[in-house]
Design a protein around this motif. Sequence first.
Motif, short mmCIF file in Angstrom:
data_model
loop_
_atom_site.label_atom_id
_atom_site.label_comp_id
_atom_site.label_asym_id
_atom_site.label_seq_id
_atom_site.Cartn_x
_atom_site.Cartn_y
_atom_site.Cartn_z
N MET A 131 20.92 17.92 -10.00
CA MET A 131 19.95 18.07 -11.06
C MET A 131 20.66 18.19 -12.40
N ALA A 132 20.16 17.46 -13.39
CA ALA A 132 20.75 17.54 -14.72
C ALA A 132 20.52 18.92 -15.32
N SER A 133 21.54 19.45 -15.99
CA SER A 133 21.41 20.76 -16.61
C SER A 133 20.38 20.72 -17.72
N SER A 134 19.49 21.73 -17.75
CA SER A 134 18.46 21.78 -18.80
C SER A 134 19.07 21.98 -20.17
N ASN A 135 20.33 22.47 -20.21
CA ASN A 135 20.98 22.67 -21.50
C ASN A 135 21.29 21.36 -22.22
N LYS A 136 21.20 20.23 -21.52
CA LYS A 136 21.46 18.95 -22.14
C LYS A 136 20.25 18.39 -22.89
N SER A 137 19.11 19.03 -22.73
CA SER A 137 17.91 18.59 -23.45
C SER A 137 18.10 18.82 -24.94
N LYS A 138 17.46 17.98 -25.75
CA LYS A 138 17.55 18.17 -27.19
C LYS A 138 16.31 17.61 -27.88
N ILE A 139 15.96 18.21 -28.98
CA ILE A 139 14.81 17.76 -29.77
C ILE A 139 15.21 16.56 -30.61
N LEU A 140 14.40 15.52 -30.57
CA LEU A 140 14.66 14.32 -31.36
C LEU A 140 13.91 14.35 -32.69
N LYS A 141 12.68 14.87 -32.69
CA LYS A 141 11.93 15.02 -33.94
C LYS A 141 10.75 15.94 -33.72
N THR A 142 10.27 16.51 -34.78
CA THR A 142 9.06 17.33 -34.76
C THR A 142 8.14 16.82 -35.86
N GLU A 143 6.87 16.64 -35.54
CA GLU A 143 5.93 16.07 -36.50
C GLU A 143 4.55 16.68 -36.29
N PRO A 144 3.68 16.61 -37.29
CA PRO A 144 2.33 17.14 -37.14
C PRO A 144 1.57 16.41 -36.03
N LEU A 145 0.68 17.13 -35.36
CA LEU A 145 -0.14 16.56 -34.30
C LEU A 145 -1.60 16.65 -34.69
N ASP A 146 -2.26 15.51 -34.76
CA ASP A 146 -3.69 15.49 -35.08
C ASP A 146 -4.47 16.04 -33.88
N ASN A 147 -5.46 16.88 -34.15
CA ASN A 147 -6.23 17.48 -33.07
C ASN A 147 -6.82 16.44 -32.12
N LYS A 148 -7.18 15.28 -32.61
CA LYS A 148 -7.79 14.26 -31.75
C LYS A 148 -6.79 13.70 -30.75
N ASP A 149 -5.51 13.88 -31.02
CA ASP A 149 -4.47 13.38 -30.12
C ASP A 149 -3.94 14.45 -29.16
N ALA A 150 -4.43 15.68 -29.30
CA ALA A 150 -3.91 16.79 -28.49
C ALA A 150 -4.44 16.70 -27.06
N LYS A 151 -3.55 16.90 -26.09
CA LYS A 151 -3.92 16.90 -24.67
C LYS A 151 -3.92 18.30 -24.06
N TRP A 152 -3.04 19.17 -24.56
CA TRP A 152 -2.84 20.47 -23.93
C TRP A 152 -3.38 21.63 -24.75
N ALA A 153 -3.31 21.52 -26.07
CA ALA A 153 -3.74 22.61 -26.94
C ALA A 153 -4.16 22.05 -28.28
N THR A 154 -4.96 22.83 -28.98
CA THR A 154 -5.42 22.40 -30.30
C THR A 154 -5.50 23.61 -31.22
N LEU A 155 -5.68 23.36 -32.50
CA LEU A 155 -5.87 24.43 -33.48
C LEU A 155 -7.34 24.54 -33.85
N VAL A 156 -7.81 25.77 -34.02
CA VAL A 156 -9.19 26.00 -34.42
C VAL A 156 -9.21 27.02 -35.56
N LYS A 157 -10.28 26.95 -36.37
CA LYS A 157 -10.51 27.95 -37.40
C LYS A 157 -11.79 28.70 -37.05
N THR A 158 -11.67 30.00 -36.88
CA THR A 158 -12.80 30.84 -36.50
C THR A 158 -13.28 31.63 -37.71
#
Length: 214
Positions: A1-28
């Motif tokens: 099994m490949a070591s999990s320490n070899k994982s790395k982030i390639l980029k981080t960008e905003p996620l539109d709520n319409k594209d979210a599969k697992w979680a979303t942001l709400v205003k209450t």
Amino acid sequence: MASSNKSKILKTEPLDNKDAKWATLVKTTYTDPEGVERTWESGERLTRPKGSDIDGVGVVAILQDPAKPDDAPRVLLQKQWRPPVNATVIEVPAGLIDPKESAETCAIRELKEETGYIGKVVDGGFGVSPVMFNDPGFCNTNLRMIHLTVDMSDPANRNPQPELEDNEFIETFSVPLKDLWAECRRFEQEGYAIDARVGTLAEGVEVARRWKLV
């Protein structure tokens, strides 16, 4: 099994709520005790099955051999790299609940899938925790902690084989339950992140020891 320490982030960008599969942001919008109208931004899971009161479970699995009653119990832990914190995290086995699945069944299934071990729910009312909210100021995510024992004398548990999905890279290990607090401190010094469920369990064990509650 490949070591999990070899994982790395390639980029981080905003996620539109319409594209979210697992979680979303709400205003209450709500009113406080003085009747003042206020708003609150929070996360909301999209995966909770209809009719379920929880999103998933965490598993406290204690390894014991009935033939060796004097051996110190060991708690099963995992190392898994997590993109949100860009670190390998020390965790307990855990997972999302399936539709119409009980928390106990979910815990036994997740333990088998992630570690290969077969566990049994602790008797006497301690097997299932109350519903716990991970970070209620930020997200509605919740779970129950399920307490299992793993019989190490069972032939099925002598050479456990996990059934990981292709996007799961999990390293399973165990430490003496009584040493969990010291182990968490050591892991932190080595650069690991500590999941709150592990840290809280360790803190509880240490509090019980220092204040002689047992």
